[in-house]
Design an enzyme around this catalytic site. Structure first.
Site, PDB file in Angstrom:
ATOM      1  N   LYS A   1       0.234 -15.716  13.759  1.00  0.00           N
ATOM      2  CA  LYS A   1       0.796 -14.365  13.717  1.00  0.00           C
ATOM      3  C   LYS A   1       1.608 -14.069  14.967  1.00  0.00           C
ATOM      4  CE  LYS A   1      -2.370 -11.751  10.721  1.00  0.00           C
ATOM      5  NZ  LYS A   1      -3.273 -10.590  10.686  1.00  0.00           N
TER       6      LYS A   1
ATOM      7  N   LYS B   1      -0.841 -21.018   0.771  1.00  0.00           N
ATOM      8  CA  LYS B   1      -1.721 -19.965   0.292  1.00  0.00           C
ATOM      9  C   LYS B   1      -0.947 -18.745  -0.223  1.00  0.00           C
ATOM     10  CE  LYS B   1      -3.919 -17.155   3.012  1.00  0.00           C
ATOM     11  NZ  LYS B   1      -4.824 -16.352   3.837  1.00  0.00           N
TER      12      LYS B   1
ATOM     13  N   LYS C   1      -0.386 -11.939   1.276  1.00  0.00           N
ATOM     14  CA  LYS C   1      -0.027 -10.532   1.132  1.00  0.00           C
ATOM     15  C   LYS C   1       1.379 -10.268   1.652  1.00  0.00           C
ATOM     16  CE  LYS C   1      -4.322  -7.948   1.772  1.00  0.00           C
ATOM     17  NZ  LYS C   1      -5.093  -7.365   2.893  1.00  0.00           N
TER      18      LYS C   1
HETATM   19  P1  AMP Z   1      -6.380 -10.457   3.883  1.00  0.00           P
HETATM   20  O1  AMP Z   1      -5.297 -10.623   2.886  1.00  0.00           O
HETATM   21  O2  AMP Z   1      -6.183 -11.381   5.050  1.00  0.00           O
HETATM   22  O3  AMP Z   1      -6.708  -9.046   4.275  1.00  0.00           O
HETATM   23  O4  AMP Z   1      -7.683 -11.015   3.164  1.00  0.00           O
HETATM   24  C1  AMP Z   1      -8.635 -10.278   2.423  1.00  0.00           C
HETATM   25  C2  AMP Z   1      -9.624 -11.256   1.852  1.00  0.00           C
HETATM   26  O5  AMP Z   1      -9.005 -12.072   0.840  1.00  0.00           O
HETATM   27  C3  AMP Z   1     -10.193 -12.243   2.887  1.00  0.00           C
HETATM   28  O6  AMP Z   1     -11.550 -12.523   2.578  1.00  0.00           O
HETATM   29  C4  AMP Z   1      -9.347 -13.461   2.681  1.00  0.00           C
HETATM   30  O7  AMP Z   1      -9.994 -14.645   3.110  1.00  0.00           O
HETATM   31  C5  AMP Z   1      -9.122 -13.451   1.171  1.00  0.00           C
HETATM   32  N1  AMP Z   1      -7.853 -14.123   0.807  1.00  0.00           N
HETATM   33  C6  AMP Z   1      -6.621 -13.843   1.294  1.00  0.00           C
HETATM   34  N2  AMP Z   1      -5.675 -14.643   0.709  1.00  0.00           N
HETATM   35  C7  AMP Z   1      -6.348 -15.446  -0.165  1.00  0.00           C
HETATM   36  C8  AMP Z   1      -5.950 -16.486  -1.086  1.00  0.00           C
HETATM   37  N3  AMP Z   1      -4.669 -16.852  -1.233  1.00  0.00           N
HETATM   38  N4  AMP Z   1      -6.897 -17.079  -1.815  1.00  0.00           N
HETATM   39  C9  AMP Z   1      -8.181 -16.708  -1.698  1.00  0.00           C
HETATM   40  N5  AMP Z   1      -8.636 -15.752  -0.867  1.00  0.00           N
HETATM   41  C10 AMP Z   1      -7.734 -15.114  -0.098  1.00  0.00           C
END
Ligand code: AMP
Ligand code: TRP
Length: 339
Positions: free
Chosen positions: A116, A197, A200
Protein backbone atom coordinates in the site's frame (compact mmCIF):
# COMPACT_ATOMS: atom_id res chain seq x y z
CA UNK A 1 -5.45 -17.33 28.75
CA UNK A 2 -8.92 -17.77 27.40
CA UNK A 3 -11.48 -18.73 30.01
CA UNK A 4 -14.81 -18.21 28.24
CA UNK A 5 -17.38 -20.93 27.79
CA UNK A 6 -17.54 -20.60 24.01
CA UNK A 7 -14.49 -19.61 21.94
CA UNK A 8 -14.43 -15.88 21.28
CA UNK A 9 -14.35 -14.78 17.69
CA UNK A 10 -13.46 -11.29 16.51
CA UNK A 11 -13.30 -10.04 12.97
CA UNK A 12 -13.34 -6.72 11.21
CA UNK A 13 -14.22 -5.35 7.84
CA UNK A 14 -13.42 -1.96 6.38
CA UNK A 15 -16.32 0.27 5.40
CA UNK A 16 -15.03 0.84 1.93
CA UNK A 17 -16.95 0.52 -1.29
CA UNK A 18 -16.76 -2.31 -3.73
CA UNK A 19 -17.61 -5.19 -1.37
CA UNK A 20 -17.36 -8.20 -3.62
CA UNK A 21 -18.01 -11.89 -3.70
CA UNK A 22 -14.43 -12.51 -2.48
CA UNK A 23 -15.16 -10.60 0.73
CA UNK A 24 -18.46 -12.41 1.03
CA UNK A 25 -17.18 -15.94 0.45
CA UNK A 26 -13.81 -15.39 2.16
CA UNK A 27 -15.19 -13.70 5.26
CA UNK A 28 -18.84 -12.70 5.71
CA UNK A 29 -20.54 -15.99 4.76
CA UNK A 30 -18.36 -17.86 7.26
CA UNK A 31 -19.15 -15.35 10.00
CA UNK A 32 -22.86 -15.85 9.41
CA UNK A 33 -22.58 -19.64 9.35
CA UNK A 34 -20.77 -19.86 12.68
CA UNK A 35 -22.85 -17.40 14.71
CA UNK A 36 -24.25 -20.01 17.06
CA UNK A 37 -21.09 -21.99 17.74
CA UNK A 38 -19.02 -19.16 19.11
CA UNK A 39 -19.24 -15.84 20.92
CA UNK A 40 -18.87 -13.40 18.05
CA UNK A 41 -17.75 -9.80 17.72
CA UNK A 42 -17.90 -8.20 14.28
CA UNK A 43 -16.52 -4.75 13.82
CA UNK A 44 -16.87 -2.21 11.03
CA UNK A 45 -13.38 -0.76 11.18
CA UNK A 46 -13.83 2.88 10.27
CA UNK A 47 -10.60 3.93 12.00
CA UNK A 48 -8.71 1.55 9.73
CA UNK A 49 -10.40 3.12 6.72
CA UNK A 50 -8.84 6.46 7.66
CA UNK A 51 -5.34 5.11 7.01
CA UNK A 52 -5.78 6.10 3.37
CA UNK A 53 -7.41 9.38 2.29
CA UNK A 54 -11.23 9.29 2.48
CA UNK A 55 -13.97 11.66 1.49
CA UNK A 56 -15.86 12.26 4.79
CA UNK A 57 -19.36 12.10 3.29
CA UNK A 58 -18.51 8.98 1.32
CA UNK A 59 -16.99 7.29 4.37
CA UNK A 60 -20.12 7.98 6.44
CA UNK A 61 -22.30 6.53 3.68
CA UNK A 62 -20.09 3.45 3.48
CA UNK A 63 -20.56 2.75 7.17
CA UNK A 64 -24.35 2.69 6.75
CA UNK A 65 -24.02 0.63 3.64
CA UNK A 66 -21.76 -1.90 5.36
CA UNK A 67 -24.05 -2.13 8.37
CA UNK A 68 -27.04 -2.86 6.14
CA UNK A 69 -25.03 -5.32 4.04
CA UNK A 70 -23.84 -7.33 7.02
CA UNK A 71 -27.34 -7.53 8.46
CA UNK A 72 -28.70 -8.44 5.05
CA UNK A 73 -26.08 -11.15 4.70
CA UNK A 74 -27.44 -12.72 7.87
CA UNK A 75 -25.54 -11.36 10.86
CA UNK A 76 -28.11 -11.42 13.62
CA UNK A 77 -27.65 -8.79 16.36
CA UNK A 78 -29.42 -11.12 18.78
CA UNK A 79 -26.68 -13.71 18.30
CA UNK A 80 -23.57 -11.59 17.74
CA UNK A 81 -22.19 -8.18 18.57
CA UNK A 82 -22.02 -5.94 15.51
CA UNK A 83 -20.51 -2.51 16.06
CA UNK A 84 -18.50 0.34 14.62
CA UNK A 85 -14.89 0.59 15.78
CA UNK A 86 -14.89 4.34 16.51
CA UNK A 87 -17.97 3.95 18.72
CA UNK A 88 -15.88 2.08 21.27
CA UNK A 89 -13.09 4.38 22.38
CA UNK A 90 -11.05 1.60 23.91
CA UNK A 91 -9.82 0.62 20.42
CA UNK A 92 -7.94 3.85 19.73
CA UNK A 93 -6.56 3.91 23.26
CA UNK A 94 -5.40 0.33 23.14
CA UNK A 95 -3.59 1.14 19.91
CA UNK A 96 -1.52 3.80 21.66
CA UNK A 97 -0.64 1.52 24.55
CA UNK A 98 0.34 -1.31 22.22
CA UNK A 99 2.36 1.10 20.06
CA UNK A 100 4.58 1.57 23.05
CA UNK A 101 5.55 -2.09 23.16
CA UNK A 102 5.71 -2.82 19.40
CA UNK A 103 9.09 -2.63 17.66
CA UNK A 104 8.99 -0.47 14.55
CA UNK A 105 10.71 -3.16 12.50
CA UNK A 106 7.74 -5.50 12.99
CA UNK A 107 5.50 -2.99 11.23
CA UNK A 108 7.92 -2.11 8.46
CA UNK A 109 8.06 -5.69 7.27
CA UNK A 110 4.28 -6.14 6.88
CA UNK A 111 3.51 -7.09 3.30
CA UNK A 112 0.31 -5.09 3.09
CA UNK A 113 2.09 -1.97 4.35
CA UNK A 114 4.84 -2.42 1.76
CA UNK A 115 2.28 -2.84 -1.04
CA UNK A 116 0.00 0.00 0.00
CA UNK A 117 2.77 2.47 0.81
CA UNK A 118 4.29 1.88 -2.62
CA UNK A 119 0.97 2.99 -4.16
CA UNK A 120 0.63 6.27 -2.23
CA UNK A 121 2.75 9.35 -2.68
CA UNK A 122 2.37 10.42 0.93
CA UNK A 123 2.47 7.54 3.36
CA UNK A 124 0.47 8.31 6.47
CA UNK A 125 1.71 7.22 9.89
CA UNK A 126 -1.64 5.51 10.42
CA UNK A 127 -0.95 3.19 7.49
CA UNK A 128 2.20 1.89 9.17
CA UNK A 129 0.39 1.65 12.48
CA UNK A 130 -2.65 -0.15 11.02
CA UNK A 131 -1.66 -3.61 12.34
CA UNK A 132 -1.27 -2.26 15.89
CA UNK A 133 -4.80 -0.86 15.81
CA UNK A 134 -5.91 -4.25 14.53
CA UNK A 135 -4.00 -5.98 17.34
CA UNK A 136 -5.88 -3.79 19.82
CA UNK A 137 -9.20 -4.77 18.21
CA UNK A 138 -8.39 -8.41 18.66
CA UNK A 139 -6.68 -8.39 22.05
CA UNK A 140 -9.24 -6.25 23.88
CA UNK A 141 -11.77 -9.06 23.54
CA UNK A 142 -9.48 -11.90 24.65
CA UNK A 143 -10.13 -13.29 21.21
CA UNK A 144 -9.38 -16.94 20.49
CA UNK A 145 -10.14 -17.01 16.77
CA UNK A 146 -9.93 -14.43 14.02
CA UNK A 147 -11.68 -15.52 10.82
CA UNK A 148 -10.13 -13.65 7.91
CA UNK A 149 -9.00 -14.15 4.35
CA UNK A 150 -5.45 -15.25 3.74
CA UNK A 151 -4.24 -11.69 3.14
CA UNK A 152 -4.85 -10.81 6.79
CA UNK A 153 -3.01 -13.76 8.28
CA UNK A 154 0.21 -11.84 8.75
CA UNK A 155 -1.60 -9.13 10.71
CA UNK A 156 -3.22 -11.67 13.02
CA UNK A 157 0.17 -13.26 13.61
CA UNK A 158 1.54 -9.84 14.47
CA UNK A 159 -1.27 -9.39 17.02
CA UNK A 160 -0.26 -12.71 18.51
CA UNK A 161 3.40 -11.63 18.63
CA UNK A 162 2.47 -8.37 20.34
CA UNK A 163 0.36 -10.29 22.87
CA UNK A 164 3.23 -12.71 23.49
CA UNK A 165 5.71 -9.89 23.96
CA UNK A 166 3.37 -8.14 26.40
CA UNK A 167 2.77 -11.32 28.39
CA UNK A 168 6.51 -11.93 28.51
CA UNK A 169 7.22 -8.51 30.00
CA UNK A 170 4.15 -7.94 32.13
CA UNK A 171 2.91 -11.41 33.05
CA UNK A 172 0.13 -13.45 31.52
CA UNK A 173 -2.54 -10.99 30.36
CA UNK A 174 -3.59 -11.36 26.73
CA UNK A 175 -5.14 -14.40 25.10
CA UNK A 176 -3.06 -15.47 22.10
CA UNK A 177 -5.32 -15.25 19.04
CA UNK A 178 -5.08 -17.36 15.93
CA UNK A 179 -6.21 -16.71 12.38
CA UNK A 180 -8.85 -19.04 10.99
CA UNK A 181 -8.73 -19.11 7.22
CA UNK A 182 -11.72 -20.60 5.39
CA UNK A 183 -10.60 -23.50 3.29
CA UNK A 184 -12.60 -22.56 0.29
CA UNK A 185 -13.29 -19.01 -0.69
CA UNK A 186 -10.12 -17.91 1.09
CA UNK A 187 -8.81 -16.48 -2.11
CA UNK A 188 -11.25 -15.60 -4.85
CA UNK A 189 -9.36 -14.30 -7.85
CA UNK A 190 -10.17 -11.48 -10.24
CA UNK A 191 -12.46 -12.55 -13.11
CA UNK A 192 -10.39 -10.52 -15.56
CA UNK A 193 -7.07 -11.81 -14.21
CA UNK A 194 -7.34 -15.09 -12.30
CA UNK A 195 -3.71 -14.86 -11.19
CA UNK A 196 -4.45 -11.89 -8.88
CA UNK A 197 -6.84 -11.65 -5.94
CA UNK A 198 -10.24 -10.07 -6.51
CA UNK A 199 -9.79 -6.65 -4.97
CA UNK A 200 -12.06 -3.92 -3.61
CA UNK A 201 -9.90 -1.22 -5.13
CA UNK A 202 -10.47 -2.71 -8.61
CA UNK A 203 -14.13 -3.59 -8.00
CA UNK A 204 -15.32 -0.71 -10.20
CA UNK A 205 -13.30 -2.00 -13.17
CA UNK A 206 -15.68 -3.61 -15.67
CA UNK A 207 -15.34 -7.39 -15.57
CA UNK A 208 -13.03 -7.59 -12.51
CA UNK A 209 -15.40 -8.44 -9.68
CA UNK A 210 -18.92 -9.39 -8.73
CA UNK A 211 -20.11 -6.80 -6.24
CA UNK A 212 -22.74 -7.85 -3.73
CA UNK A 213 -25.24 -5.26 -4.92
CA UNK A 214 -24.72 -5.85 -8.64
CA UNK A 215 -27.98 -6.59 -10.49
CA UNK A 216 -28.34 -10.06 -12.09
CA UNK A 217 -27.55 -8.77 -15.58
CA UNK A 218 -24.24 -7.26 -14.44
CA UNK A 219 -23.32 -10.51 -12.65
CA UNK A 220 -24.01 -12.54 -15.78
CA UNK A 221 -22.06 -10.12 -17.93
CA UNK A 222 -19.02 -10.19 -15.63
CA UNK A 223 -19.03 -13.99 -15.50
CA UNK A 224 -19.49 -14.36 -19.27
CA UNK A 225 -16.39 -12.23 -19.77
CA UNK A 226 -14.36 -14.13 -17.17
CA UNK A 227 -10.92 -15.17 -18.42
CA UNK A 228 -10.58 -18.93 -18.92
CA UNK A 229 -8.31 -20.96 -21.22
CA UNK A 230 -8.63 -22.47 -24.65
CA UNK A 231 -9.44 -25.98 -23.38
CA UNK A 232 -12.75 -27.52 -22.32
CA UNK A 233 -11.91 -29.42 -19.19
CA UNK A 234 -14.00 -28.42 -16.16
CA UNK A 235 -12.19 -29.60 -13.05
CA UNK A 236 -10.20 -28.21 -10.14
CA UNK A 237 -6.55 -27.79 -11.03
CA UNK A 238 -3.41 -25.97 -9.85
CA UNK A 239 -2.15 -25.57 -13.40
CA UNK A 240 -1.56 -21.87 -14.09
CA UNK A 241 -3.52 -21.95 -17.35
CA UNK A 242 -6.55 -23.41 -15.51
CA UNK A 243 -6.62 -20.59 -12.93
CA UNK A 244 -9.74 -19.04 -14.48
CA UNK A 245 -11.78 -22.24 -14.54
CA UNK A 246 -10.52 -23.12 -11.08
CA UNK A 247 -11.72 -19.77 -9.76
CA UNK A 248 -15.20 -20.22 -11.25
CA UNK A 249 -15.43 -23.68 -9.70
CA UNK A 250 -14.22 -22.28 -6.37
CA UNK A 251 -16.99 -19.67 -6.40
CA UNK A 252 -19.56 -22.37 -7.22
CA UNK A 253 -18.20 -24.67 -4.52
CA UNK A 254 -18.15 -21.97 -1.83
CA UNK A 255 -21.73 -20.98 -2.57
CA UNK A 256 -23.24 -24.42 -2.89
CA UNK A 257 -21.22 -25.99 -0.08
CA UNK A 258 -20.66 -29.09 -2.22
CA UNK A 259 -17.44 -31.13 -2.16
CA UNK A 260 -14.88 -30.79 -4.96
CA UNK A 261 -15.89 -34.20 -6.32
CA UNK A 262 -19.57 -33.27 -6.29
CA UNK A 263 -18.84 -29.99 -8.04
CA UNK A 264 -16.87 -31.73 -10.78
CA UNK A 265 -19.70 -34.19 -11.07
CA UNK A 266 -22.20 -31.34 -11.49
CA UNK A 267 -20.23 -30.20 -14.53
CA UNK A 268 -19.51 -33.63 -16.02
CA UNK A 269 -22.19 -33.08 -18.64
CA UNK A 270 -21.61 -29.35 -19.16
CA UNK A 271 -21.15 -28.20 -22.72
CA UNK A 272 -17.97 -26.14 -22.44
CA UNK A 273 -17.11 -23.01 -20.52
CA UNK A 274 -20.19 -21.09 -21.68
CA UNK A 275 -22.30 -23.57 -19.76
CA UNK A 276 -20.02 -23.39 -16.74
CA UNK A 277 -20.25 -19.60 -16.66
CA UNK A 278 -24.03 -19.62 -16.95
CA UNK A 279 -24.43 -22.08 -14.10
CA UNK A 280 -22.03 -20.18 -11.88
CA UNK A 281 -23.99 -17.02 -12.69
CA UNK A 282 -27.23 -18.80 -11.72
CA UNK A 283 -25.97 -19.83 -8.28
CA UNK A 284 -24.42 -16.41 -7.63
CA UNK A 285 -27.63 -14.60 -8.61
CA UNK A 286 -29.73 -16.98 -6.48
CA UNK A 287 -27.40 -16.45 -3.50
CA UNK A 288 -27.37 -12.66 -3.77
CA UNK A 289 -31.03 -11.96 -4.65
CA UNK A 290 -32.42 -12.42 -1.10
CA UNK A 291 -29.46 -10.51 0.34
CA UNK A 292 -30.15 -7.60 -2.00
CA UNK A 293 -33.85 -7.54 -1.10
CA UNK A 294 -33.06 -7.47 2.63
CA UNK A 295 -30.44 -4.79 2.02
CA UNK A 296 -33.07 -2.52 0.47
CA UNK A 297 -35.33 -3.05 3.49
CA UNK A 298 -32.59 -2.09 5.95
CA UNK A 299 -31.61 0.98 3.96
CA UNK A 300 -35.23 2.12 4.11
CA UNK A 301 -35.09 2.03 7.92
CA UNK A 302 -32.11 4.12 9.14
CA UNK A 303 -33.50 4.29 12.69
CA UNK A 304 -33.28 0.50 12.94
CA UNK A 305 -29.66 0.58 11.76
CA UNK A 306 -28.84 3.22 14.39
CA UNK A 307 -30.47 1.19 17.16
CA UNK A 308 -28.61 -1.88 16.10
CA UNK A 309 -25.22 -0.10 16.16
CA UNK A 310 -25.93 1.55 19.51
CA UNK A 311 -26.71 -1.80 21.07
CA UNK A 312 -23.62 -3.37 19.50
CA UNK A 313 -21.35 -0.58 20.78
CA UNK A 314 -22.71 -0.95 24.32
CA UNK A 315 -22.14 -4.72 24.27
CA UNK A 316 -18.62 -4.33 22.87
CA UNK A 317 -17.69 -1.60 25.35
CA UNK A 318 -18.80 -3.80 28.23
CA UNK A 319 -16.01 -6.22 27.27
CA UNK A 320 -13.36 -3.85 25.92
CA UNK A 321 -13.42 -1.18 28.62
CA UNK A 322 -12.61 -3.34 31.63
CA UNK A 323 -9.83 -4.98 29.62
CA UNK A 324 -8.42 -1.57 28.69
CA UNK A 325 -8.53 -0.43 32.33
CA UNK A 326 -6.67 -3.57 33.37
CA UNK A 327 -4.14 -3.02 30.57
CA UNK A 328 -3.47 0.52 31.73
CA UNK A 329 -2.99 -0.65 35.28
CA UNK A 330 -0.57 -3.38 34.15
CA UNK A 331 1.48 -0.79 32.29
CA UNK A 332 1.78 1.42 35.33
CA UNK A 333 -0.81 4.08 34.59
CA UNK A 334 -2.79 5.42 37.50
CA UNK A 335 -6.41 4.44 36.98
CA UNK A 336 -8.69 7.29 38.09
CA UNK A 337 -11.47 6.76 40.59
CA UNK A 338 -14.51 5.34 38.81
CA UNK A 339 -12.58 3.61 35.99
P1 AMP B 1 -10.88 -6.08 2.86
O1 AMP B 1 -11.38 -6.06 1.47
O2 AMP B 1 -9.38 -6.03 2.90
O3 AMP B 1 -11.54 -5.11 3.81
O4 AMP B 1 -11.24 -7.52 3.41
C1 AMP B 1 -12.39 -7.91 4.12
C2 AMP B 1 -12.33 -9.40 4.33
O5 AMP B 1 -12.48 -10.09 3.08
C3 AMP B 1 -10.99 -9.89 4.91
O6 AMP B 1 -11.22 -10.98 5.79
C4 AMP B 1 -10.24 -10.34 3.69
O7 AMP B 1 -9.25 -11.29 3.99
C5 AMP B 1 -11.36 -10.93 2.83
N1 AMP B 1 -11.03 -10.86 1.39
C6 AMP B 1 -10.68 -9.75 0.70
N2 AMP B 1 -10.48 -10.05 -0.63
C7 AMP B 1 -10.71 -11.39 -0.75
C8 AMP B 1 -10.68 -12.31 -1.86
N3 AMP B 1 -10.39 -11.92 -3.11
N4 AMP B 1 -10.98 -13.59 -1.62
C9 AMP B 1 -11.30 -14.00 -0.38
N5 AMP B 1 -11.35 -13.20 0.70
C10 AMP B 1 -11.06 -11.90 0.53
N1 TRP C 1 -7.49 -5.37 8.43
C1 TRP C 1 -8.68 -6.14 8.19
C2 TRP C 1 -9.00 -6.13 6.68
O1 TRP C 1 -8.72 -5.18 5.99
C3 TRP C 1 -9.86 -5.57 8.92
C4 TRP C 1 -9.68 -5.67 10.40
C5 TRP C 1 -9.47 -4.64 11.27
C6 TRP C 1 -9.74 -6.86 11.17
N2 TRP C 1 -9.40 -5.11 12.54
C7 TRP C 1 -9.56 -6.46 12.52
C8 TRP C 1 -9.93 -8.20 10.85
C9 TRP C 1 -9.54 -7.38 13.55
C10 TRP C 1 -9.91 -9.13 11.89
C11 TRP C 1 -9.71 -8.71 13.22
O2 TRP C 1 -9.60 -7.06 6.23
Amino acid sequence: MSTHARPRVFSGIQPTGGIHIGNYLGAIKGWVARQDEKENYFCIVDLHALTVPQDPAALREQVWMMTALLLAAGLDPARCTLFVQSHVRAHAEACWLLNCITPLGWLQRMTQYKDKSARHETVLTGLLDYPVLMAGDILLYDTDEVPVGEDQKQHVELARDIAGRFNHHHGDFFTLPRAVIPEIGARIMGLDDPTAKMSKSLAHVEGHAIRLLDPPKAIERALKRAVTDSGREIRFSDAPEKAGVNNLLAIYKAITGRSAAEVEDDFATARGYGDLKQRVADVVVAELAPLQARYAQYRADPAELERCLARGAAQAAAVAEPKLAALKARMGLVVPVGG
